[in-house]
Design an enzyme around this catalytic site. Structure first.
Site, short mmCIF file in Angstrom:
data_model
loop_
_atom_site.label_atom_id
_atom_site.label_comp_id
_atom_site.label_asym_id
_atom_site.label_seq_id
_atom_site.Cartn_x
_atom_site.Cartn_y
_atom_site.Cartn_z
N GLY A 1 0.97 -1.32 0.11
CA GLY A 1 -0.02 0.00 -0.10
C GLY A 1 0.77 1.37 0.09
CG HIS B 1 5.26 5.11 -4.64
ND1 HIS B 1 5.77 4.49 -5.78
CD2 HIS B 1 5.60 4.47 -3.42
CE1 HIS B 1 6.41 3.35 -5.29
NE2 HIS B 1 6.21 3.53 -4.11
CG HIS C 1 2.99 0.85 -5.45
ND1 HIS C 1 3.06 2.01 -4.76
CD2 HIS C 1 3.62 -0.21 -5.00
CE1 HIS C 1 3.90 1.48 -3.43
NE2 HIS C 1 4.06 0.10 -3.78
N GLY D 1 9.38 -3.73 -8.85
CA GLY D 1 10.25 -2.49 -9.14
C GLY D 1 11.79 -2.72 -8.86
CE LYS E 1 12.25 2.62 -3.51
NZ LYS E 1 12.93 1.99 -2.25
CD GLN F 1 10.54 -6.93 -2.56
OE1 GLN F 1 10.49 -7.04 -1.23
NE2 GLN F 1 10.23 -6.01 -3.22
CB VAL G 1 8.66 5.64 -11.11
CG1 VAL G 1 8.03 6.84 -11.49
CG2 VAL G 1 8.39 4.35 -12.00
CB SER H 1 10.35 4.89 -1.43
OG SER H 1 10.09 4.43 -0.14
#
Ligand code: PAF
Length: 252
Positions: free
Chosen positions: A27, A30, A33, A141, A143, A147, A170, A179
């Site tokens: 959630g 931004h 997402h 992502g 970023k 992960q 982004v 983030s």
């Protein structure tokens, strides 16, 4: 858009035919997402977004309690992005009493070093979500490059037939990577945070460390994930930010 809260409802709502794409989120949506949701919408017949702040991936003393939460806003953004099913279960639906089976990715270095247990929590929730939603494609992502690396290895090691798509980071107009934790920064802290993308953009670890002088730096390091990146993590007040810049090759 249908909002479902239970594993049983999620399983019953999943269409039998066509391509199902899953965008897992915690959630506080931004633009990063939204880019994942747009890609999933363009490539899949059914788009599922999960919304679950996974306590298991926060070490004690981390920011689980203050992690930004606004489900109504997230639902509006998800619906506008064309999400078909929003899977937003309560914690005891995914971790009922008696839960004790974990995925241990045995990841080392960078985030694994500074956030012990983090990737165990991430891999476990991702595997659970993949088993519940049964997507053919999942969207992550760049970023969170480490992960992505951990989840890709889990897909390979555990023989999961899922296509993981990675979308480029982004950035806001000032260069800060979007983030969910940016919402926790005061305007002054946000100014300080801009040093991270500026430092990483140099592509040079030594120079990057110089540019971050005076800040609370967890690490700045070159990492060979699916591509070579210069990655960094800093703490601004009580907020921890990570970012990375690809050094060569293309995003998968
Ligand atoms: O990247 C995130 O938001 C989370 O780590 C994820 C993948 C949704 C798992 O909780």
């Amino acid at each position: 858009m249908r909002i479902v809260r239970t594993v049983a409802e999620m399983r019953a709502s999943r269409p039998q035919g066509g391509t199902v794409g899953l965008v897992p989120t915690m959630g506080a949506l931004h633009a990063g997402h939204e880019a994942l949701l747009q890609a999933a919408r363009a490539e899949c017949d059914c788009v599922v977004m999960s919304l679950f702040v996974n306590e298991a991936q926060f070490a004690s003393g981390e920011d689980f309690a203050r992690y930004p939460r606004d489900e109504e806003r997230d639902a509006r953004i998800a619906e506008a992005a064309g999400v078909d099913i929003l899977f937003a279960p309560p914690a005891d639906e995914l971790y009922p009493p008696g839960f004790r089976t974990w995925v241990e990715p045995n990841e080392e270095g960078l985030e694994a070093e500074f956030r012990p247990g983090h990737f165990r929590g991430v891999a476990t929730i991702c595997l659970k979500l993949f088993n519940i939603v049964r997507p053919q494609r999942v969207y992550f992502g760049q970023k969170d490059a480490q992960q992505v690396h951990v989840v890709l290895r889990m897909l390979r090691d555990l023989n999961l037939d899922i296509d993981l798509r990675t979308l480029p980071t982004v950035r806001d107009a000032d260069g800060l990577a979007f983030s969910s934790r940016n919402a926790l920064l005061t305007p002054e802290e946000r100014e300080l945070a801009l040093a991270l993308p500026r430092a990483l953009q140099t592509g040079d670890p030594a120079l990057a460390r110089e540019l971050l002088d005076g800040l609370d730096v967890d690490y700045v390091a070159i990492a060979d994930f699916e591509q070579r990146v210069l990655a960094g993590a800093i703490r601004i007040g009580s907020t921890r930010l990570i970012d990375n810049v690809p050094l060569e090759g293309e995003t998968r």
